[in-house]
Write a protein that holds these residues in place. Structure first.
Motif, short mmCIF file in Angstrom:
data_model
loop_
_atom_site.label_atom_id
_atom_site.label_comp_id
_atom_site.label_asym_id
_atom_site.label_seq_id
_atom_site.Cartn_x
_atom_site.Cartn_y
_atom_site.Cartn_z
N MET A 1 5.93 -17.73 27.85
CA MET A 1 4.43 -17.36 27.99
C MET A 1 4.06 -16.06 27.34
N ALA A 2 5.13 -15.07 27.65
CA ALA A 2 4.69 -13.77 26.68
C ALA A 2 4.86 -14.19 25.23
N PHE A 3 5.72 -14.81 24.74
CA PHE A 3 5.98 -15.12 23.45
C PHE A 3 4.71 -15.98 22.88
N LEU A 4 4.43 -17.01 23.74
CA LEU A 4 3.14 -17.71 23.08
C LEU A 4 1.80 -16.81 22.98
N TYR A 5 1.74 -15.99 24.08
CA TYR A 5 0.61 -14.91 24.16
C TYR A 5 0.59 -14.01 22.94
N LYS B 1 -0.16 -15.93 19.47
CA LYS B 1 -1.42 -17.22 19.50
C LYS B 1 -2.03 -17.20 18.06
N ASN B 2 -2.09 -15.94 17.22
CA ASN B 2 -2.55 -16.17 15.89
C ASN B 2 -1.70 -16.34 14.70
#
Length: 298
Positions: free
Chosen positions: A202-206, A209-210
């Protein structure tokens, strides 16, 4: 039965002392190849989570207490944060310096015990604190330095990240012990792998995200065997930690784990061409003794 428990605990502590610096070597190697520290952490948990599914499916636990989920949430939050800052510190600094700094974990427990629990350190605690600071002089400073051990050292990002990592890991060890007591060392390991993967993912995807994921997967493909070796060594490190915590008190185990500082110094010099082997070994040895004095005679 007692003899078996003692031998199992001693084996777990010995494995943990040796394998923890090994995982640090792979973490540093991968970040030197431009691997994102958070991606390294997420990949490590992910590799281990796949293995955990094979264990979990035929041994699915039932009626887990609410405290397990509560403690697992806190434990994995702190664990992911600690692992992230550990990898960040290794990316920037020397393994032979950052490994021994982990002995400051005992100093952190001493300070927090003073302010939060009203525990006044005895002569052993003061002596241990003095030894840790004295050992730091040999580990952190260079022989040519005329300033000695100054506070400027602690303004370095790699040292700050390592201190944050040990701070989080010192606290999450307490919640790990609670999970082990309520369930088992194996189930606590599964919680660490799967919970750590979900939190770090979750932290990595956040944070990404761009951005494109292609560079990360390219590094994973090019260095897949190093990622696998990191996953296996990290898993063995955590599993041995769990069995050590199952056999003895957390404070005793943390004190004995500090011996790995000596291995970290040797690995840093051997694999990354870091300098001043004997000076850093001497300093690390002094810091280990200081950590043991603080924790065992607290």
């Amino acid at each position: 039965m007692l003899l078996f428990l003692i031998s199992t605990t001693a084996l777990a502590i010995g494995v943990r002392i040796l394998v923890n610096p090994v995982s640090n070597v792979f973490q540093k190697y991968l970040t030197q190849r431009q691997a994102n520290p958070l991606f390294v952490v997420t990949s490590t948990y992910g590799i281990l989570s796949i293995g955990c599914l094979f264990y979990l499916l035929p041994n699915l636990p039932k009626n887990l207490p609410i405290s397990f989920w509560y403690n697992s949430f806190i434990f994995n939050t702190l664990g992911v944060a600690g692992n992230y800052f550990l990898v960040k510190s290794l990316h920037r600094g020397d393994l032979s310096v950052l490994g021994p700094i982990n002995a400051y974990k005992a100093l952190v427990s001493l300070v927090f015990g003073l302010f939060l629990l009203g525990e006044i350190p005895n002569v052993w605690g003061i002596g241990g604190m003095t030894l840790i600071i004295a050992g730091s002089y040999f580990v952190i400073t260079q022989p040519s330095s005329t300033k000695g051990l100054s506070w400027a050292i602690f303004k370095q990002k790699d040292v700050q990240y390592r201190l944050l990592a040990l701070f989080f890991s010192a606290i999450d060890a307490l919640y790990l012990k609670k999970i082990i007591v309520a369930t088992s060392a194996n189930l606590a390991f599964v919680s660490w792998c799967i919970g750590g993967f979900l939190f770090s993912l979750m932290a990595f995807l956040y944070t990404q995200k761009n951005a494109s994921f292609r560079p990360h997967f390219r590094i994973l493909k090019n260095y897949k065997w190093y990622f696998l070796a990191l996953g296996l060594s990290s898993g063995l490190m955590q599993l041995s930690t769990n069995y050590a915590f199952e056999g003895i008190q957390v404070s005793y185990a943390l004190a004995l784990f500090q011996v790995s500082a000596l291995v970290s110094v040797f690995f840093g010099v051997q694999f990354f061409d870091e300098k001043q082997l004997w000076r850093k070994l001497a300093g690390a040895a002094v810091m280990v003794v200081g950590a043991v004095l603080i924790i065992l005679f607290k």
